[in-house]
Each structure stands twice: as structure tokens, then as C-alpha cells.
Design an enzyme around this catalytic site. Structure first.
Site, short mmCIF file in Angstrom:
data_model
loop_
_atom_site.label_atom_id
_atom_site.label_comp_id
_atom_site.label_asym_id
_atom_site.label_seq_id
_atom_site.Cartn_x
_atom_site.Cartn_y
_atom_site.Cartn_z
N TYR A 1 0.90 -1.23 0.02
CA TYR A 1 0.00 -0.08 -0.06
C TYR A 1 0.91 1.24 0.15
O TYR A 1 0.36 2.24 -0.76
CB TYR A 1 -0.82 0.09 1.08
N ARG B 1 1.45 1.70 -3.39
CA ARG B 1 0.11 2.20 -4.21
C ARG B 1 0.11 3.77 -3.84
O ARG B 1 -0.50 4.31 -4.63
CB ARG B 1 -0.85 1.64 -3.53
N GLN C 1 -15.90 2.65 -7.12
CA GLN C 1 -15.27 1.03 -6.36
C GLN C 1 -13.62 1.71 -6.31
O GLN C 1 -12.95 0.61 -5.89
CB GLN C 1 -15.26 0.17 -7.51
N ASP D 1 -8.64 5.32 -5.04
CA ASP D 1 -7.59 6.53 -5.19
C ASP D 1 -8.57 7.88 -4.92
O ASP D 1 -9.91 7.77 -5.01
CB ASP D 1 -7.07 6.60 -6.60
N HIS E 1 -15.30 0.84 -1.81
CA HIS E 1 -13.91 -0.20 -1.28
C HIS E 1 -12.79 0.35 -0.50
O HIS E 1 -11.77 -0.11 -0.35
CB HIS E 1 -13.65 -0.71 -2.56
N CYS F 1 -7.36 1.61 12.91
CA CYS F 1 -6.99 0.58 14.11
C CYS F 1 -7.30 -0.67 13.54
O CYS F 1 -8.63 -0.84 12.99
CB CYS F 1 -7.50 1.06 15.37
N GLY G 1 -16.55 2.86 -16.59
CA GLY G 1 -15.29 1.99 -16.54
C GLY G 1 -15.34 0.87 -15.34
O GLY G 1 -14.05 0.72 -14.70
N GLU H 1 -15.01 -0.36 -24.03
CA GLU H 1 -15.88 -1.50 -24.94
C GLU H 1 -17.02 -2.02 -24.08
O GLU H 1 -17.16 -1.71 -22.83
CB GLU H 1 -14.91 -2.74 -25.39
ZN LIG Z 1 -7.20 0.61 18.60
#
Ligand SMILES: [Zn+2]
Length: 246
Positions: free
Chosen positions: A70, A73, A105, A108, A123, A131, A191, A220
Site C-alpha cells: 500500500y 500504491r 469502487q 484513489d 471499497h 486501527c 469504467g 468496450e
Molecule cells: Zn485501537
């Protein structure tokens, strides 16, 4: 049957007073900004097995690997600017106010960077963390954590994890999404492959209610093309501004 054609064969949406639009965006809109989110043909994601970097089990097994993934990312997303499709949706929100419901979804922040103020990230969000133990609020976090010592700890002793919906976890905001689906007059998917549930089922849900115009936007036709009234083919950065008449 869906009408499937290049986007310039369709006219702009002509919304009447009070009509509501539900927009679902997927990986395709961010791909044009350079964000790589699709798994490649080997079932790998940036050379990692998805279950290693995007599941609760993977996190328990190797949080250092998960945070490295991540962190990469986050670093990549920080270099990717929003495109004309994101900008058009921000402008549509400015015009329509709460008559536009934007659900993505994508994890970013490109919708927000383009100016959208109300975005439901079903998501999760790449630049937020929380946490691992408690139901404590998530928080903005741009950190990149490499190594076990670097992973921050919550006051309760739990490790801080990405605020991302992993495989096997419940998508966020489903009640608000269901309510917006029930109220919309126009449903637009931009998309999204049409294979990731629950989002792939949204179009069927609105069709069951009837009286809703359903539109797909992408290069498409998707696997579930038959569920849409129209498939407007082309890059989102061109189709979305045209869809809203900008
Ligand atoms: Zn905690």
C-alpha cells in the site's frame, strides 16, 4: 437490447427538474490517469498474489508486506492527476448538487482532487487508515510504512491498517447506496467491468424497479452489457464530458 455505439452517436443527457443521477465509477476511469488497478493475467496484482496483500488473512500473516504494497500504491497514486472524466463529474455535482450521487469502487483520491465533494468510496480509501482492532474512526494518512518497526500503533496497542475493503470484508456505505439506487432516474456506470459484485448487480437492481435509464460508459461493452439501455463506447475522459453536455 442495449444500444451499443461509439459515444459521439449519442446526445447529452437532458435531465428534467428534479431528476436524480446515480454514477458508479470503476477502475477504467482511473486507468486513464495512469493508476494500475487491474490484476494481470496471472492473477497477480503488481506481482503480488491478491490474497497476500488484500485479505485479512494476508494482513495477519505479513503486515510488513501488506504495508509495503500500500505504500507503493500511495506513492504511485500521488503522481497521477485526475482526468477530464473526473473533472466532468465534479462539474456535474456543482450543477446538480445532491441530485448527483457518486459512488466509486476506486480507492484513489482522483474524484476529490478533481473537486468532487461527496464521494462514496465503497471499497475504502487509499489515503486513509484505521486501527486493526477496534471500531474506531478512520483517519487521513499519507504515510508510507516500510518494516515492522515503522507500522504505527493505535493507543489500544493494535496496528494501524489501510482503510481498504479487502476480499472477504463488507463493502462500505451499502445502506446509503441502496437508498440512492431506489431514488435515481438515471443510472450510469463508468469504467467498471461488470463482474465485481455487489456493484455489478446495481444495474439489475434499478432495472427491476423500472423507469430508470441505464447507461454504460467505457472503451468496450462490458460482460453485462445486456443489462443497460445504452453502451456509450469510448475513453471516459471523452465520453463523460459529452454525456453531461460539457
Ligand atoms: Zn485501537
Amino acid at each position: 437490447m442495449a444500444r451499443v455505439a461509439p459515444f459521439d452517436r449519442f446526445s447529452a443527457l437532458a435531465l428534467t427538474e428534479g431528476e436524480r443521477v446515480f454514477v458508479l465509477t470503476g477502475a477504467g476511469i482511473s486507468a486513464e490517469s495512469g493508476i494500475r488497478t487491474f490484476r494481470d493475467g496471472n492473477g497477480l496484482w503488481e506481482e503480488h498474489r491478491v490474497e497476500d496483500v488484500a485479505s485479512p488473512e494476508g494482513w495477519q500473516r505479513d503486515p510488513v508486506l501488506v504495508w509495503r504494497f500500500y505504500a507503493e500504491r500511495r506513492a504511485q497514486a500521488a503522481t497521477c492527476p485526475p482526468n477530464a472524466a473526473h473533472a466532468a463529474l465534479a462539474k456535474a455535482e456543482a450543477n446538480l448538487g445532491d441530485r448527483l450521487f457518486l459512488c466509486t469502487q476506486n480507492v484513489d483520491p482522483l474524484h476529490e482532487r478533481a473537486g468532487s465533494r461527496r464521494v462514496l468510496h465503497m471499497h475504502g480509501e487509499l489515503f486513509r487508515s484505521r486501527c486493526e482492532n477496534e471500531d474506531a474512526p478512520d483517519f487521513a494518512d499519507e504515510g508510507t510504512y516500510f518494516g515492522a518497526e515503522a507500522i504505527p500503533r493505535c493507543a489500544c496497542g493494535g496496528r494501524v491498517r489501510p482503510h481498504i475493503v479487502w476480499f472477504g470484508e463488507m463493502p462500505m456505505g451499502l445502506a446509503a447506496i441502496a437508498e440512492a439506487l431506489d431514488r435515481c432516474n438515471v443510472f450510469v456506470t463508468i469504467g467498471s467491468s461488470g463482474v465485481v459484485y455487489p456493484a455489478a448487480g446495481f444495474v439489475r437492481q434499478v432495472r427491476q424497479r423500472g423507469g430508470v435509464r441505464t447507461i454504460y460508459v467505457g472503451p468496450e461493452a462490458p460482460e453485462n452489457a445486456g443489462a443497460f439501455d445504452e453502451c456509450r463506447l469510448g475513453p471516459a475522459s471523452q465520453v463523460v464530458p459529452a454525456l453531461f453536455g460539457f
